[in-house]
Design a protein around this motif. Structure first.
Motif, PDB file in Angstrom:
ATOM      1  N   LEU A 141     -26.530  -6.533  10.230  1.00 28.48           N
ATOM      2  CA  LEU A 141     -27.746  -7.342  10.158  1.00 28.48           C
ATOM      3  C   LEU A 141     -28.127  -7.709   8.729  1.00 28.48           C
ATOM      4  N   ASN A 142     -27.426  -7.120   7.758  1.00 27.33           N
ATOM      5  CA  ASN A 142     -27.613  -7.440   6.341  1.00 27.33           C
ATOM      6  C   ASN A 142     -29.027  -7.141   5.851  1.00 27.33           C
ATOM      7  N   VAL A 143     -29.560  -6.013   6.301  1.00 31.54           N
ATOM      8  CA  VAL A 143     -30.858  -5.536   5.815  1.00 31.54           C
ATOM      9  C   VAL A 143     -30.861  -4.021   5.967  1.00 31.54           C
ATOM     10  N   TRP A 144     -31.333  -3.332   4.929  1.00 31.67           N
ATOM     11  CA  TRP A 144     -31.230  -1.872   4.870  1.00 31.67           C
ATOM     12  C   TRP A 144     -32.603  -1.225   4.771  1.00 31.67           C
ATOM     13  N   LYS A 145     -32.782  -0.095   5.455  1.00 28.26           N
ATOM     14  CA  LYS A 145     -33.975   0.719   5.252  1.00 28.26           C
ATOM     15  C   LYS A 145     -34.043   1.095   3.766  1.00 28.26           C
ATOM     16  N   PRO A 146     -35.239   1.071   3.171  1.00 30.05           N
ATOM     17  CA  PRO A 146     -36.572   1.089   3.784  1.00 30.05           C
ATOM     18  C   PRO A 146     -37.159  -0.269   4.160  1.00 30.05           C
ATOM     19  N   ASP A 147     -36.377  -1.338   4.105  1.00 27.22           N
ATOM     20  CA  ASP A 147     -36.876  -2.634   4.568  1.00 27.22           C
ATOM     21  C   ASP A 147     -37.166  -2.532   6.066  1.00 27.22           C
ATOM     22  N   PRO A 148     -38.401  -2.803   6.492  1.00 29.61           N
ATOM     23  CA  PRO A 148     -38.761  -2.672   7.907  1.00 29.61           C
ATOM     24  C   PRO A 148     -38.069  -3.679   8.804  1.00 29.61           C
ATOM     25  N   GLU A 149     -37.477  -4.709   8.214  1.00 24.38           N
ATOM     26  CA  GLU A 149     -36.871  -5.765   9.023  1.00 24.38           C
ATOM     27  C   GLU A 149     -35.713  -5.238   9.865  1.00 24.38           C
ATOM     28  N   LEU A 150     -35.042  -4.185   9.415  1.00 27.31           N
ATOM     29  CA  LEU A 150     -33.943  -3.627  10.211  1.00 27.31           C
ATOM     30  C   LEU A 150     -34.467  -3.128  11.551  1.00 27.31           C
ATOM     31  N   TYR A 151     -35.548  -2.377  11.533  1.00 26.46           N
ATOM     32  CA  TYR A 151     -36.129  -1.896  12.783  1.00 26.46           C
ATOM     33  C   TYR A 151     -36.739  -3.040  13.591  1.00 26.46           C
ATOM     34  N   ARG A 152     -37.338  -4.012  12.928  1.00 27.79           N
ATOM     35  CA  ARG A 152     -37.916  -5.153  13.655  1.00 27.79           C
ATOM     36  C   ARG A 152     -36.833  -5.939  14.394  1.00 27.79           C
ATOM     37  N   LYS A 153     -35.693  -6.156  13.742  1.00 27.65           N
ATOM     38  CA  LYS A 153     -34.603  -6.889  14.387  1.00 27.65           C
ATOM     39  C   LYS A 153     -34.058  -6.122  15.581  1.00 27.65           C
ATOM     40  N   ALA A 154     -33.956  -4.815  15.449  1.00 29.59           N
ATOM     41  CA  ALA A 154     -33.484  -4.002  16.572  1.00 29.59           C
ATOM     42  C   ALA A 154     -34.469  -4.070  17.739  1.00 29.59           C
TER      43      ALA A 154
END
Length: 223
Positions: A141-154
């Protein structure tokens, strides 16, 4: 949907006891590439952090690797780690029973690691059947924690609004990401003497506590 909540699990240190294996592999390998490092340092400073971020931090302190050297380092690290996982990896104590007790909830794995590593972890510990192929890798997904976008995309891929998701994570970067995403967060705190669970997250210290906490959050969400 039958369940009011979707459960989003971190992998390393949450589902599987891989953190010490990774710490040891990195402690062996990074010095071979001119970057002084120890397993203890990983556990104290970098647990749950993206591998490239760890290397970049060390490069700033010591020396910069060429892209070719970095690629060789990462390839060697992944190969050594997979071999260790297939030979030695165990689930986090109590997690298999907790997952069985939570069988009615939709679940996904959301990890800063590559998808191959996630699959290796689940296969090695025989936990893959709990997740029905719902695996979300930061590398994909090309986004890593702590960026919240990873969890949002999931969450979006699973068909749930953020407020109807529960993040289960052991590392500070994951707890931070879940809270920033507007989700319920359960912090599996393996080091309560050293780490503080932030406000807004629920602390547990053993996986056996998880079904009870999820049941409570489920009742609260259903109101």
């Amino acid at each position: 949907m039958n369940s009011p909540l979707c459960l989003l699990f971190d992998s390393d240190g949450t589902l599987v006891d891989s953190e010490i294996l990774l710490a040891e592999v990195m402690g062996e390998l990074l010095p071979e590439f001119g970057l002084p490092f120890s397993a203890r340092q990983y556990m104290e400073e970098f647990r749950g952090v993206r591998f490239k971020t760890v290397v970049n931090t060390l490069e700033a302190r010591f020396e910069t690797l060429s892209s070719t050297r970095f690629d060789a380092l990462e390839s060697d690290m992944r190969a050594r780690m997979e071999a260790r996982m297939r030979a030695e990896l165990d689930p986090i104590e109590g997690m298999p029973a907790a997952l069985e007790a939570l069988g009615d909830y939709p679940k996904a794995v959301v990890s800063n690691g590559p998808e191959r590593k996630i699959r290796c972890a689940l296969e090695s510990t025989r936990l893959e059947h709990h997740f029905a192929g719902n695996l979300f890798s930061a590398y994909t997904l090309n986004v890593w924690k702590p960026d919240p976008e990873l969890y949002r995309k999931a969450a979006a891929a699973m068909g749930f609004a953020p407020e109807r998701c529960v993040v289960i994570d052991d590392a500070a970067v994951g707890v931070q990401a879940g809270l920033a995403a507007g989700m319920n967060v359960v912090h599996l705190n393996h080091f309560p003497e050293e780490e503080t669970t932030p406000e807004g997250a629920v602390e547990i210290r053993h996986a056996r506590e998880l079904p009870g906490v999820i049941a409570g959050l489920s009742r609260k969400t259903a109101r």
